[in-house]
Write a protein that holds these residues in place. Structure first.
Motif, PDB file in Angstrom:
ATOM      1  N   ASP A   1       0.864  -1.180   0.000  1.00  0.00           N
ATOM      2  CA  ASP A   1       0.000   0.000   0.000  1.00  0.00           C
ATOM      3  C   ASP A   1       0.907   1.239   0.000  1.00  0.00           C
ATOM      4  O   ASP A   1       1.357   1.677  -1.062  1.00  0.00           O
ATOM      5  N   SER A   2       1.228   1.786   1.189  1.00  0.00           N
ATOM      6  CA  SER A   2       2.132   2.954   1.230  1.00  0.00           C
ATOM      7  C   SER A   2       3.542   2.573   0.800  1.00  0.00           C
ATOM      8  O   SER A   2       4.308   3.420   0.349  1.00  0.00           O
ATOM      9  N   GLY A   3       3.907   1.318   1.000  1.00  0.00           N
ATOM     10  CA  GLY A   3       5.265   0.861   0.691  1.00  0.00           C
ATOM     11  C   GLY A   3       6.200   0.920   1.894  1.00  0.00           C
ATOM     12  O   GLY A   3       7.347   0.511   1.811  1.00  0.00           O
ATOM     13  N   ARG A   4       5.708   1.413   3.024  1.00  0.00           N
ATOM     14  CA  ARG A   4       6.579   1.591   4.197  1.00  0.00           C
ATOM     15  C   ARG A   4       7.103   0.266   4.740  1.00  0.00           C
ATOM     16  O   ARG A   4       8.280   0.151   5.060  1.00  0.00           O
ATOM     17  N   THR A   5       6.229  -0.705   4.866  1.00  0.00           N
ATOM     18  CA  THR A   5       6.621  -2.000   5.427  1.00  0.00           C
ATOM     19  C   THR A   5       7.730  -2.624   4.579  1.00  0.00           C
ATOM     20  O   THR A   5       8.778  -3.029   5.094  1.00  0.00           O
ATOM     21  N   LEU A   6       7.513  -2.677   3.284  1.00  0.00           N
ATOM     22  CA  LEU A   6       8.483  -3.346   2.414  1.00  0.00           C
ATOM     23  C   LEU A   6       9.764  -2.549   2.257  1.00  0.00           C
ATOM     24  O   LEU A   6      10.842  -3.128   2.176  1.00  0.00           O
ATOM     25  N   ASN A   7       9.653  -1.239   2.229  1.00  0.00           N
ATOM     26  CA  ASN A   7      10.860  -0.426   2.129  1.00  0.00           C
ATOM     27  C   ASN A   7      11.775  -0.693   3.319  1.00  0.00           C
ATOM     28  O   ASN A   7      12.986  -0.903   3.164  1.00  0.00           O
ATOM     29  N   TYR A   8      11.189  -0.740   4.497  1.00  0.00           N
ATOM     30  CA  TYR A   8      11.955  -1.020   5.709  1.00  0.00           C
ATOM     31  C   TYR A   8      12.569  -2.421   5.642  1.00  0.00           C
ATOM     32  O   TYR A   8      13.756  -2.607   5.928  1.00  0.00           O
ATOM     33  N   LEU A   9      11.772  -3.399   5.266  1.00  0.00           N
ATOM     34  CA  LEU A   9      12.246  -4.788   5.266  1.00  0.00           C
ATOM     35  C   LEU A   9      13.352  -5.025   4.241  1.00  0.00           C
ATOM     36  O   LEU A   9      14.346  -5.694   4.535  1.00  0.00           O
ATOM     37  N   VAL A  10      13.185  -4.469   3.064  1.00  0.00           N
ATOM     38  CA  VAL A  10      14.196  -4.659   2.021  1.00  0.00           C
ATOM     39  C   VAL A  10      15.525  -4.055   2.466  1.00  0.00           C
ATOM     40  O   VAL A  10      16.581  -4.687   2.352  1.00  0.00           O
ATOM     41  N   ASN A  11      15.469  -2.835   3.033  1.00  0.00           N
ATOM     42  CA  ASN A  11      16.701  -2.199   3.511  1.00  0.00           C
ATOM     43  C   ASN A  11      17.352  -3.015   4.619  1.00  0.00           C
ATOM     44  O   ASN A  11      18.572  -3.213   4.621  1.00  0.00           O
ATOM     45  N   LEU A  12      16.553  -3.504   5.546  1.00  0.00           N
ATOM     46  CA  LEU A  12      17.082  -4.292   6.665  1.00  0.00           C
ATOM     47  C   LEU A  12      17.766  -5.571   6.169  1.00  0.00           C
ATOM     48  O   LEU A  12      18.871  -5.910   6.589  1.00  0.00           O
ATOM     49  N   LEU A  13      17.098  -6.261   5.262  1.00  0.00           N
ATOM     50  CA  LEU A  13      17.621  -7.560   4.821  1.00  0.00           C
ATOM     51  C   LEU A  13      18.842  -7.404   3.911  1.00  0.00           C
ATOM     52  O   LEU A  13      19.743  -8.242   3.921  1.00  0.00           O
TER      53      LEU A  13
END
Ligand code: PRP
Ligand code: MN
Ligand code: MG
Length: 182
Positions: free
Chosen positions: A103-115
């Motif tokens: 949706d906003s992309g916040r969850t995935l943006n955070y996860l991709v950067n972390l991983l």
């Protein structure tokens, strides 16, 4: 029972299963010999993930993360809180994050950067649904099942107040359902 709260069906059970079979075939080709770690994001991704991995006829591993958004106070940072981390060391692994929706992309943006920070060899995203009109952070999935308009969709993992995740299709809630509860 659940049907009475649904205004409209967006994607039927049959359409979803057909699309998941196609995605599974593509992913099986792209990830053969990579022993990917399939990362499900609790809880919304569970129905999609369980169907998807059964369409992937290759060796793979599964793990899960649970994260929650901090809400509107940290909108600009897009910071996310980890409620359950992976059990697996991801260094030098090929990761495939599975989501029900971007949706906003916040969850995935955070996860991709972390991983990526944890030195994964590759990090890709497969999402059942993409809601491009909701985007706040510029991030795209590598594999998308369907696009949805900017409406409150439920089913196949997507909830309203934790309900409707078990609906076997994607639908739009009748407005009186959330008006009643708000
Ligand atoms: C929902 C959904 C995605 C995320 C997408 O999860 O399952 O994980 O929000 O939103 P975003 O792109 O704006 O970050 P939610 O946090 O509601 O948890 P749930 O999966 O347990 O319902
Ligand atoms: Mn989720
Ligand atoms: Mg939710």
């Amino acid at each position: 029972m659940l049907e009475k709260d649904i205004k409209e069906t967006f994607y039927s059970k049959e359409e979803i299963h057909e699309r998941i079979a196609q995605l599974g075939k593509t992913l099986s080709e792209d990830y053969k010999d990579k022993n990917p770690l399939v990362v499900g994001i609790l809880k919304g991704a569970v129905p999609f993930l369980t169907d998807l991995v059964r369409e992937m006829n290759i060796p793979l591993e599964m793990d899960f993360m649970d994260v929650s958004s901090y809400g509107n106070t940290t909108v600009s940072s897009g910071e996310v809180k980890i409620l359950k981390d992976l059990d697996t060391v991801v260094e030098n692994r090929h990761l495939l994050i599975v989501e029900d929706i971007i949706d906003s992309g916040r969850t995935l943006n955070y996860l991709v950067n972390l991983l990526k920070y944890r030195q994964a060899s590759s990090v890709k995203i497969v999402t059942l649904l993409d809601k491009p009109d909701g985007r706040v952070i510029d991030i795209e999935a590598d594999y998308v099942g369907f696009e949805v308009p900017n409406e409150f969709v439920v089913g196949f993992g997507l909830d309203y107040a934790e309900r409707y995740r078990n609906l076997p299709y994607i639908g739009v809630l009748k407005p009186e359902v959330y008006e009643k509860n708000s």
